[in-house]
Design an enzyme around this catalytic site. Structure first.
Site, short mmCIF file in Angstrom:
data_model
loop_
_atom_site.label_atom_id
_atom_site.label_comp_id
_atom_site.label_asym_id
_atom_site.label_seq_id
_atom_site.Cartn_x
_atom_site.Cartn_y
_atom_site.Cartn_z
N TYR A 1 -50.77 -1.42 46.75
CA TYR A 1 -51.17 -2.50 45.84
C TYR A 1 -52.57 -2.26 45.29
CZ TYR A 1 -52.92 -7.13 44.44
OH TYR A 1 -53.51 -8.16 43.76
N GLU B 1 -59.06 -6.19 46.33
CA GLU B 1 -58.38 -5.17 47.15
C GLU B 1 -58.78 -3.77 46.71
OE1 GLU B 1 -55.74 -4.45 49.60
OE2 GLU B 1 -56.64 -6.25 50.40
N SER C 1 -58.45 -7.00 41.22
CA SER C 1 -58.49 -7.58 42.58
C SER C 1 -59.57 -6.94 43.45
CB SER C 1 -57.13 -7.34 43.25
OG SER C 1 -57.21 -7.58 44.63
#
Ligand code: NAP
Ligand code: G4F
Length: 330
Positions: A151, A129, A127
């Site tokens: 996360y 992120e 990801s």
């Protein structure tokens, strides 16, 4: 006929990927967790040739059993706690599923597929992120990671352990570093779908306002149906590798509101949106914009759905859904 196993089959990406692989002639198996998972029927109705198998990313023995049963050519590991905000409230569970779950699946592939000439190809859903507090703009495969949430940290572990199993055991393991991708099937907890479904309810006279958190952050948003094609393309390469998958454009939440409210025929969203601190995050990712040039050059992949079309499709779909729900037809 090639055989593919998808974890996270009930999620947004799992649903698009299973349809895409079935259309390519694959026999598709979806791993489903829990007893009487309420979404099993939905995915089976969407894709009648899909076969469901029981397994949980927290349970190593179940992953080994699934791989022994299915004997897949390709494993797409999409299962995760994927909601950043929830990861701040349940960090340990996020590390367990989103992080350690990747290690368990890779180890199951290593054990069942064998050490030498392992025939199972593996895709990890990494990801953007992981870039978090970004070190460069735009972000590419070589940009250092600086995650800003449990996360993001768990995804970084999943990414690094995928690289490690590729290097240590020669597994054909690739990671797609996917930037935000949305769709008519996006979970209602994410900001895009929250906006389009709430806006549809406002338009239908069922709701007055939307409460949101930070409107300043910027995301590189594409359509999920385009992004699952990049996952497949990675596993068709002779050599495993990591790829950024993105549009190369970024837009703020404010811009998303502008386009969505315009689609619905409103001049301004400001009277309908209020701030609620409950949706602010302890640490924020301010700006994401990906450089997808490697995916374009090596995979021939390019996004097809524009930002404006994405927003319009989500709003129009939610208008139909919310109207049906209000009439008791859903
Ligand atoms: P999603 O809609 O939230 O789906 C997550 C899936 O994970 C669901 O099918 C869920 O199953 C499953 N899952 C949760 N806990 C599990 C467990 N213990 N064992 C097995 N499966 C479990 O996510 P998505 O948007 O499709 O994203 C797919 C993957 O890509 C995720 O790994 C996500 O983190 C990653 N990703 C997404 C984006 C994006 O913008 N969408 C961007 C980059 C990376 P249940 O239905 O049983 O809960
Ligand atoms: O829609 P979001 O929850 O997505 P976020 O945090 O960017 O994560 C998504 O994309 C990642 C890829 O970069 C995936 F890995 C991850 O699994 C997930 O799919 O939030 C987007 C932005 C954030 O800055 C958030 O603070 O919207 C802001 N926001 C403002 N108000 C809100 C809200 N987010 C949510 N969910 N709800 C709000 O009310």
């Amino acid at each position: 006929m090639k055989r593919a196993l998808i974890t996270g089959i009930t999620g947004q990406d799992g649903r698009y990927l299973s349809e895409s692989l079935a259309a390519k002639g694959y026999q598709v198996f979806g791993m489903i967790r829990g007893q009487a998972n309420p979404k099993a029927r939905m995915v089976q109705d969407e894709n009648p040739r899909l076969e469901l198998v029981d397994g949980d990313l927290r349970d190593m023995a179940s992953l080994i059993a699934v791989l022994e049963q299915v004997q897949p050519d390709e494993v797409y590991n999409l299962g995760a706690i994927s909601f950043v905000q929830l990861s701040f409230r349940q960090p340990e569970l996020t590390a367990e599923i989103t992080g350690l779950g990747v290690l368990r699946m890779l180890d199951a592939v290593r054990i069942v597929g064998g050490m030498e000439n392992n025939p199972m190809r593996f895709y990890q859903a990494s990801s953007s992120e992981m870039f978090g507090k970004v070190r460069e703009v735009p972000q590419s495969e070589t940009t250092p990671f600086h995650p800003r949430s449990p996360y993001g940290v768990a995804k970084m572990f999943g990414h690094n352990i995928t690289v490690n199993y590729r290097e240590a055991y020669g597994i054909h393991a690739s990671s797609g570093i996917l930037f935000n991708h949305e769709s008519e099937r996006r979970g209602h907890e994410f900001v895009t779908r929250k906006i389009t479904s709430s806006l549809a309810r406002i338009k239908l006279g069922l709701q007055d306002t939307i409460s949101l958190g930070n409107l300043e952050s910027q995301r590189d948003w594409g359509h999920a149906a385009d992004y699952v094609e990049a996952m497949w393309a990675m596993l068709q390469q002779d050599e495993p590798d990591d790829y950024v998958v993105a549009t190369g454009e970024t837009h703020s939440i404010r811009e998303f509101l502008d386009v969505a409210f315009r689609c619905a025929g409103y001049d301004s969203w400001e009277p309908y949106v209020s701030h609620d601190v409950r949706f602010d995050r302890p640490a924020e990712v301010d700006l994401l914009i990906g450089d997808p040039s490697k995916a374009k050059a090596k995979l021939g992949w390019e996004p097809k759905v524009s930002f404006e079309e994405l927003v319009r499709r989500m709003y129009e779909s939610d208008l139909i859904e919310e109207d049906k729900a209000a009439r008791g037809m859903r």
